[in-house]
Motif scaffolding. Structure first.
Motif, PDB file in Angstrom:
ATOM      1  N   PHE A 169      30.247  24.407  33.651  1.00 40.54           N
ATOM      2  CA  PHE A 169      29.922  25.730  33.126  1.00 40.54           C
ATOM      3  C   PHE A 169      30.914  26.780  33.627  1.00 40.54           C
ATOM      4  O   PHE A 169      31.373  27.632  32.860  1.00 40.54           O
ATOM      5  N   SER A 170      31.244  26.723  34.907  1.00 36.08           N
ATOM      6  CA  SER A 170      32.151  27.715  35.488  1.00 36.08           C
ATOM      7  C   SER A 170      33.543  27.612  34.883  1.00 36.08           C
ATOM      8  O   SER A 170      34.191  28.639  34.615  1.00 36.08           O
ATOM      9  N   ARG A 171      34.011  26.391  34.668  1.00 40.91           N
ATOM     10  CA  ARG A 171      35.321  26.218  34.034  1.00 40.91           C
ATOM     11  C   ARG A 171      35.346  26.860  32.653  1.00 40.91           C
ATOM     12  O   ARG A 171      36.285  27.575  32.290  1.00 40.91           O
ATOM     13  N   TRP A 172      34.287  26.575  31.878  1.00 43.03           N
ATOM     14  CA  TRP A 172      34.236  27.139  30.537  1.00 43.03           C
ATOM     15  C   TRP A 172      34.102  28.657  30.583  1.00 43.03           C
ATOM     16  O   TRP A 172      34.802  29.385  29.862  1.00 43.03           O
ATOM     17  N   ALA A 173      33.187  29.172  31.406  1.00 42.05           N
ATOM     18  CA  ALA A 173      32.925  30.604  31.445  1.00 42.05           C
ATOM     19  C   ALA A 173      34.153  31.388  31.893  1.00 42.05           C
ATOM     20  O   ALA A 173      34.423  32.481  31.386  1.00 42.05           O
ATOM     21  N   ASN A 174      34.908  30.836  32.839  1.00 43.29           N
ATOM     22  CA  ASN A 174      36.118  31.536  33.282  1.00 43.29           C
ATOM     23  C   ASN A 174      37.122  31.634  32.146  1.00 43.29           C
ATOM     24  O   ASN A 174      37.773  32.666  31.956  1.00 43.29           O
ATOM     25  N   LEU A 175      37.234  30.557  31.383  1.00 37.25           N
ATOM     26  CA  LEU A 175      38.135  30.564  30.225  1.00 37.25           C
ATOM     27  C   LEU A 175      37.651  31.545  29.165  1.00 37.25           C
ATOM     28  O   LEU A 175      38.433  32.299  28.577  1.00 37.25           O
ATOM     29  N   ALA A 176      36.338  31.566  28.941  1.00 35.82           N
ATOM     30  CA  ALA A 176      35.781  32.386  27.869  1.00 35.82           C
ATOM     31  C   ALA A 176      35.808  33.874  28.183  1.00 35.82           C
ATOM     32  O   ALA A 176      35.996  34.699  27.280  1.00 35.82           O
ATOM     33  N   TYR A 177      35.624  34.227  29.465  1.00 36.47           N
ATOM     34  CA  TYR A 177      35.412  35.634  29.803  1.00 36.47           C
ATOM     35  C   TYR A 177      36.539  36.279  30.601  1.00 36.47           C
ATOM     36  O   TYR A 177      36.497  37.483  30.856  1.00 36.47           O
ATOM     37  N   ALA A 178      37.543  35.502  30.987  1.00 33.88           N
ATOM     38  CA  ALA A 178      38.652  36.086  31.750  1.00 33.88           C
ATOM     39  C   ALA A 178      39.325  37.215  30.983  1.00 33.88           C
ATOM     40  O   ALA A 178      39.712  38.239  31.562  1.00 33.88           O
ATOM     41  N   GLY A 179      39.441  37.048  29.683  1.00 31.71           N
ATOM     42  CA  GLY A 179      40.065  38.069  28.855  1.00 31.71           C
ATOM     43  C   GLY A 179      39.252  39.334  28.742  1.00 31.71           C
ATOM     44  O   GLY A 179      39.752  40.370  28.280  1.00 31.71           O
ATOM     45  N   HIS A 180      38.002  39.274  29.177  1.00 31.08           N
ATOM     46  CA  HIS A 180      37.116  40.440  29.168  1.00 31.08           C
ATOM     47  C   HIS A 180      36.955  41.032  30.574  1.00 31.08           C
ATOM     48  O   HIS A 180      36.079  41.866  30.803  1.00 31.08           O
ATOM     49  N   GLY A 181      37.773  40.569  31.512  1.00 31.08           N
ATOM     50  CA  GLY A 181      37.757  41.129  32.860  1.00 31.08           C
ATOM     51  C   GLY A 181      36.779  40.484  33.823  1.00 31.08           C
ATOM     52  O   GLY A 181      36.561  41.000  34.921  1.00 31.08           O
ATOM     53  N   VAL A 182      36.179  39.356  33.428  1.00 33.81           N
ATOM     54  CA  VAL A 182      35.187  38.688  34.279  1.00 33.81           C
ATOM     55  C   VAL A 182      35.745  37.360  34.787  1.00 33.81           C
ATOM     56  O   VAL A 182      36.175  36.517  33.995  1.00 33.81           O
ATOM     57  N   LYS A 183      35.734  37.198  36.099  1.00 32.75           N
ATOM     58  CA  LYS A 183      36.229  35.978  36.737  1.00 32.75           C
ATOM     59  C   LYS A 183      35.041  35.114  37.153  1.00 32.75           C
ATOM     60  O   LYS A 183      34.126  35.601  37.818  1.00 32.75           O
ATOM     61  N   VAL A 184      35.071  33.846  36.766  1.00 34.95           N
ATOM     62  CA  VAL A 184      33.992  32.925  37.111  1.00 34.95           C
ATOM     63  C   VAL A 184      34.588  31.730  37.838  1.00 34.95           C
ATOM     64  O   VAL A 184      35.532  31.104  37.345  1.00 34.95           O
ATOM     65  N   THR A 185      34.056  31.417  39.010  1.00 31.94           N
ATOM     66  CA  THR A 185      34.604  30.358  39.853  1.00 31.94           C
ATOM     67  C   THR A 185      33.492  29.450  40.367  1.00 31.94           C
ATOM     68  O   THR A 185      32.461  29.932  40.848  1.00 31.94           O
ATOM     69  N   ALA A 186      33.723  28.145  40.284  1.00 29.61           N
ATOM     70  CA  ALA A 186      32.866  27.175  40.964  1.00 29.61           C
ATOM     71  C   ALA A 186      33.500  26.866  42.310  1.00 29.61           C
ATOM     72  O   ALA A 186      34.620  26.353  42.367  1.00 29.61           O
ATOM     73  N   VAL A 187      32.805  27.203  43.382  1.00 33.59           N
ATOM     74  CA  VAL A 187      33.279  26.860  44.722  1.00 33.59           C
ATOM     75  C   VAL A 187      32.663  25.506  45.080  1.00 33.59           C
ATOM     76  O   VAL A 187      31.445  25.351  45.068  1.00 33.59           O
ATOM     77  N   CYS A 188      33.530  24.549  45.399  1.00 34.51           N
ATOM     78  CA  CYS A 188      33.096  23.162  45.608  1.00 34.51           C
ATOM     79  C   CYS A 188      33.386  22.721  47.040  1.00 34.51           C
ATOM     80  O   CYS A 188      34.388  22.028  47.297  1.00 34.51           O
ATOM     81  N   PRO A 189      32.540  23.099  47.985  1.00 31.86           N
ATOM     82  CA  PRO A 189      32.778  22.673  49.367  1.00 31.86           C
ATOM     83  C   PRO A 189      32.390  21.226  49.593  1.00 31.86           C
ATOM     84  O   PRO A 189      31.558  20.666  48.859  1.00 31.86           O
ATOM     85  N   GLY A 190      32.993  20.639  50.608  1.00 33.41           N
ATOM     86  CA  GLY A 190      32.524  19.350  51.090  1.00 33.41           C
ATOM     87  C   GLY A 190      31.412  19.575  52.090  1.00 33.41           C
ATOM     88  O   GLY A 190      30.757  20.628  52.092  1.00 33.41           O
ATOM     89  N   LEU A 191      31.192  18.610  52.947  1.00 30.55           N
ATOM     90  CA  LEU A 191      30.160  18.739  53.971  1.00 30.55           C
ATOM     91  C   LEU A 191      30.438  19.972  54.832  1.00 30.55           C
ATOM     92  O   LEU A 191      31.549  20.161  55.320  1.00 30.55           O
ATOM     93  N   THR A 192      29.424  20.809  55.005  1.00 34.06           N
ATOM     94  CA  THR A 192      29.584  22.065  55.728  1.00 34.06           C
ATOM     95  C   THR A 192      28.465  22.206  56.753  1.00 34.06           C
ATOM     96  O   THR A 192      27.310  21.910  56.450  1.00 34.06           O
ATOM     97  N   ARG A 193      28.825  22.652  57.934  1.00 32.01           N
ATOM     98  CA  ARG A 193      27.835  22.779  59.010  1.00 32.01           C
ATOM     99  C   ARG A 193      26.951  24.006  58.767  1.00 32.01           C
ATOM    100  O   ARG A 193      27.316  25.129  59.091  1.00 32.01           O
ATOM    101  N   THR A 194      25.789  23.757  58.199  1.00 36.59           N
ATOM    102  CA  THR A 194      24.801  24.806  57.937  1.00 36.59           C
ATOM    103  C   THR A 194      23.413  24.204  58.161  1.00 36.59           C
ATOM    104  O   THR A 194      23.279  23.052  58.559  1.00 36.59           O
ATOM    105  N   GLU A 195      22.389  24.975  57.829  1.00 37.07           N
ATOM    106  CA  GLU A 195      21.016  24.478  57.925  1.00 37.07           C
ATOM    107  C   GLU A 195      20.660  23.519  56.788  1.00 37.07           C
ATOM    108  O   GLU A 195      19.601  22.894  56.812  1.00 37.07           O
ATOM    109  N   PHE A 196      21.502  23.429  55.775  1.00 34.93           N
ATOM    110  CA  PHE A 196      21.169  22.681  54.556  1.00 34.93           C
ATOM    111  C   PHE A 196      20.737  21.244  54.862  1.00 34.93           C
ATOM    112  O   PHE A 196      19.680  20.789  54.426  1.00 34.93           O
ATOM    113  N   HIS A 197      21.561  20.529  55.627  1.00 33.99           N
ATOM    114  CA  HIS A 197      21.251  19.129  55.918  1.00 33.99           C
ATOM    115  C   HIS A 197      20.111  18.997  56.927  1.00 33.99           C
ATOM    116  O   HIS A 197      19.367  18.017  56.900  1.00 33.99           O
ATOM    117  N   ASP A 198      19.973  19.982  57.800  1.00 34.06           N
ATOM    118  CA  ASP A 198      18.854  19.963  58.741  1.00 34.06           C
ATOM    119  C   ASP A 198      17.524  20.099  58.008  1.00 34.06           C
ATOM    120  O   ASP A 198      16.544  19.424  58.355  1.00 34.06           O
TER     121      ASP A 198
END
Length: 262
Positions: A169-198
């Motif tokens: 979705f983010s790939r498509w939306a960035n392509l579709a809306y970049a020309g209208h001044g809107v930036k859309v990014t999917a941030v894809c982290p790997g394993l990250t030290r947070t409470e998530f896994h706890d």
């Protein structure tokens, strides 16, 4: 409940962050506040929200609002949509970060858990992005950051499937809306030290120490890539390499170790 910092300007840019009281979400709130953005913090725990808002206001002198909402619930989602849709208080940056994990495999989970998981990662993120885009497109500017995962490139059950939707979705939306001044990014982290896994009660020793990232790095690189208009951000060189390798190897080689409880 809203709180206001002394000296706040009505012209300040506002960022709304879901899952904002811990981990990657809390770090997004901190770094955006450090950059001078006012913030709207969304999470389920009212006490933690109030404490986080007070800390950001005191430390960075920005306005911090809070919305206590369960984003797996329609009422909670509606409260956030209402805030995103308020033309008198525009939100220029949306960070769809709220997420949950399921420790067991699909067949072992109750289907109600799976539906809640899918709603949060896909339906809620879609609904909030849709609401935010209305104002952004009218103004001709805005930023949407969807926190996906490197799991979106891997066969890792319904979590991977949900994050793959966010990535596509983010790939498509960035392509579709970049020309209208809107930036859309999917941030894809790997394993990250947070409470998530706890919170999943997962044994984190299944992955070696070098695979774990810090939330500060994930957010710093994600914000920079979004600012540059990139549709996808994969924080750290190590995970860029791992994703590149995963895209060419057979799935059976990149599924990764099974999750197991502590």
């Amino acid at each position: 409940m809203n709180t206001a910092a002394e000296g706040w300007s009505a012209t300040a840019t506002t960022a709304l962050i879901t899952g904002a009281t811990a981990g990657i979400g809390a770090e997004f709130a901190r770094q955006l506040a450090e950059q001078g953005h006012s913030v709207v913090l969304v999470a389920r725990d009212s006490a933690r929200l109030q404490a986080s808002a007070a800390e950001l206001e005191n430390r960075y002198g920005v306005r911090a609002e809070v919305i206590t909402a369960d984003l797996t619930d329609d009422v909670g989602v509606a409260a956030v949509v209402e805030r995103l849709s308020d033309p008198a208080r525009p939100v220029e940056i949306l960070v769809n970060n709220a997420g949950i994990g399921l420790l067991r495999s699909f067949a072992d989970n109750d289907i109600a858990e799976e539906k809640r998981h899918l709603k949060l990662h896909v339906e809620t993120a879609m609904e909030l992005a849709h609401a935010a885009l209305q104002g952004m497109l009218q103004r001709g500017s805005g930023r949407v950051i969807n926190v996906a995962s490197v799991a979106s490139y891997l066969p890792r059950g319904t979590y991977s499937a949900a994050k793959a939707w966010l990535l596509s979705f983010s790939r498509w939306a960035n392509l579709a809306y970049a020309g209208h001044g809107v930036k859309v990014t999917a941030v894809c982290p790997g394993l990250t030290r947070t409470e998530f896994h706890d919170r999943m009660d997962m044994d984190k020793t299944v992955a070696p120490a070098w695979m774990w990232l810090r939330a500060e790095q994930v957010v710093r690189e994600g914000l920079a890539d979004n600012d540059k208009g990139r549709a996808v951000s994969i924080p750290s060189k190590r995970y860029k390499v791992l994703v590149a390798v995963a895209r060419v190897l057979p799935y059976r080689f990149v599924a990764g170790p099974p999750r197991r409880p502590k």
